[in-house]
Design an enzyme around this catalytic site. Structure first.
Site, PDB file in Angstrom:
ATOM      1  CB  CYS A 128       5.899  -5.778  -2.416  1.00  0.00           C
ATOM      2  SG  CYS A 128       7.204  -5.502  -1.261  1.00  0.00           S
ATOM      3  CB  CYS A 449       3.677 -11.562   0.798  1.00  0.00           C
ATOM      4  SG  CYS A 449       5.467 -11.378   0.262  1.00  0.00           S
TER       5      CYS A 449
END
Length: 469
Positions: A128, A449
């Site tokens: 991500c 994250c």
């Protein structure tokens, strides 16, 4: 069972029990005037950035290929900045679920967008935070005086993910391709079994643990005693903020896209939906059933989209007559246990970034934090505000504290706007830069994250005279 995993799970249980039974005192912070900078570091600026509308997968982009989305972002960036493509020294582009036909999608997208075949391009992948990795890779190329002008971005296309034959079927097909006689082919055919036809579907799961990210989020929320209501309330806030920003015309990084075969121009993110608290409360758990707290409404959804941004030295921007959005002041990456601390990247990255830059929470005027799950966001906030967590895992003398939530994701986030994995990092940086202008701030932090227990934290500073157009 691996000894390290057993120990990690013991630590996780300790963390769970402690956080459910202990409170934490507040940490006072004092403002710092200016972030620390290395003496020989050039000023690197974020000139501008763009993104396609972020759409739920299976909608208006479904008949495209990923490089076509990426191509649109690259062309739109050139059009917005009015930059001659020949001036681009290097292109770094991110993707996570790769289309096998365009494995170096950075190169394929650049060629299809008309960039010179003399312009090198490579593709990065870091889950991500892939476009964050693209940006910081570009920063490194600039800082080492290798190049002056870099385009960085990312694309994700979940409408058409690669589905493979089973390994046994792939092996059989490869052997058949090498077979030279009919007898050899018939011998191979006799080994075929119907079970070979079972496909391998990609999953948002950790290879090291086999656990889906949703299950990890549910366990993390439980460990930090994050209630279902806290998660639903946060998810609702994200959609409300995103809807307000969308209607106010704040998403100036978004560029419309006329998709072939689609009658209407795609000109807005289509995942923003403001529901009632009662509607959210009725949804059933999506992962840990029946007692989990992660639902379809408080988790980010599968999305399609692409982004791109232009970074360079401040000196080069002045030479070209460009007006930057922000200085890219600092960054760092963190990595921790991918089993029990998979989604705690912001809690690890933010304190380290602030310490590195000589700043405190109160110095930050804009927070843009990736929203994988509402429970993940609330858990990270509780971790930052926990004496025990900060002392035990971050090595601090006391807790970091809670960021000013009136400055936190004020235009919504991945829960509402959407999360095409590799494209989100550029959006976070662009929303930070534009929010600093609209909210009259100076410093902004981006954090996220990522799968594998990794994370990123970046520091941006508003550029003098920057606009939010």
């Amino acid at each position: 069972m691996n000894v390290r995993i057993i120990q990690n799970r013991k630590n996780f249980i300790t963390l769970t029990n402690f956080l459910r039974s202990h409170g934490c005192r507040h940490l006072s912070v004092q403002a710092a005037a200016q972030p620390k900078r290395n003496a020989n570091t050039q000023n690197i600026v974020l000139v501008d950035g763009v993104r396609t509308p972020f759409l739920t997968s299976g909608t208006s982009y479904s008949n495209l290929m990923p490089h076509e989305l990426a191509r649109h972002s690259l062309l739109s960036l050139l059009q917005k900045t009015k930059l001659d493509k020949e001036l681009v020294d290097y292109i770094v582009y991110g993707t996570v679920i790769q289309e096998v036909k365009t494995s170096n999608i950075g190169r394929e997208a650049a060629l299809s967008a008309g960039f010179s075949d003399k312009t090198p391009a490579h593709t990065v992948t870091m889950a991500c935070i892939s476009s964050n990795a693209a940006i910081t890779t570009g920063m490194g190329l600039i800082a080492t005086n290798t190049y002056d002008v870099i385009v960085a971005g990312g694309v994700e296309f979940m409408s058409d993910v690669p589905i493979r034959h089973s390994r046994k079927m792939r092996s059989l097909m490869l052997k058949a391709n090498k077979a030279k006689t009919l007898g050899q082919r018939l011998a191979l055919l006799s080994t075929f079994r119907p079970g070979f036809l079972a496909p391998e579907l990609p999953a948002v799961a950790e290879f090291s643990s086999g656990e889906t990210m949703g299950h990890s989020a549910d366990r993390l929320a439980s460990a930090f005693n994050v209630t279902r209501k806290e998660q639903d309330d946060y998810a609702l806030r994200s959609h409300v903020m995103a809807k307000k920003a969308q209607e106010s015309g704040y998403f100036t990084d978004l560029v419309p896209f006329k998709v072939r075969g689609v009658d209407q121009v795609v000109d807005k993110d289509n995942g923003i939906r403001v529901s009632s608290p009662e509607s959210l409360a009725k949804l059933k758990p999506a992962f840990v059933k029946p007692y989990g707290t992660i639902t379809a409404a408080n988790a980010s959804f599968l999305s399609d989209g692409a982004s791109a941004c232009l970074i360079m030295t401040e000196e080069k921007a002045k030479q070209l007559g460009l007006k930057p959005k922000a200085y890219l002041r600092d960054f760092l990456y963190v990595s921790q246990d991918p089993v029990n601390q998979l989604l705690l990247g912001p809690a690890y990255g933010i304190p380290k970034l602030l310490k590195k830059a000589g700043l405190t929470l109160k110095d930050i005027d804009s927070w843009e934090i990736h929203e994988a799950f509402a429970g993940q966001i609330v858990a990270n906030l509780k971790a930052l505000d926990s004496d025990w967590f900060c002392k035990t895992y971050l090595g601090l003398s006391e807790k970091v504290g809670t960021p000013d939530l009136s400055k936190w994701n004020n235009w919504g986030g991945s829960l509402s706007i959407g999360h095409p994995f590799a494209a989100t990092g550029v959006r976070l940086c662009m929303h930070t830069a534009n929010r600093l202008v609209r909210e009259d701030g100076k410093l902004g932090v981006v954090a996220a994250c990522a799968a594998g227990g990794q994370g990123v934290a970046m520091l941006l500073e508003r550029y003098p005279g920057a606009t939010a157009d």
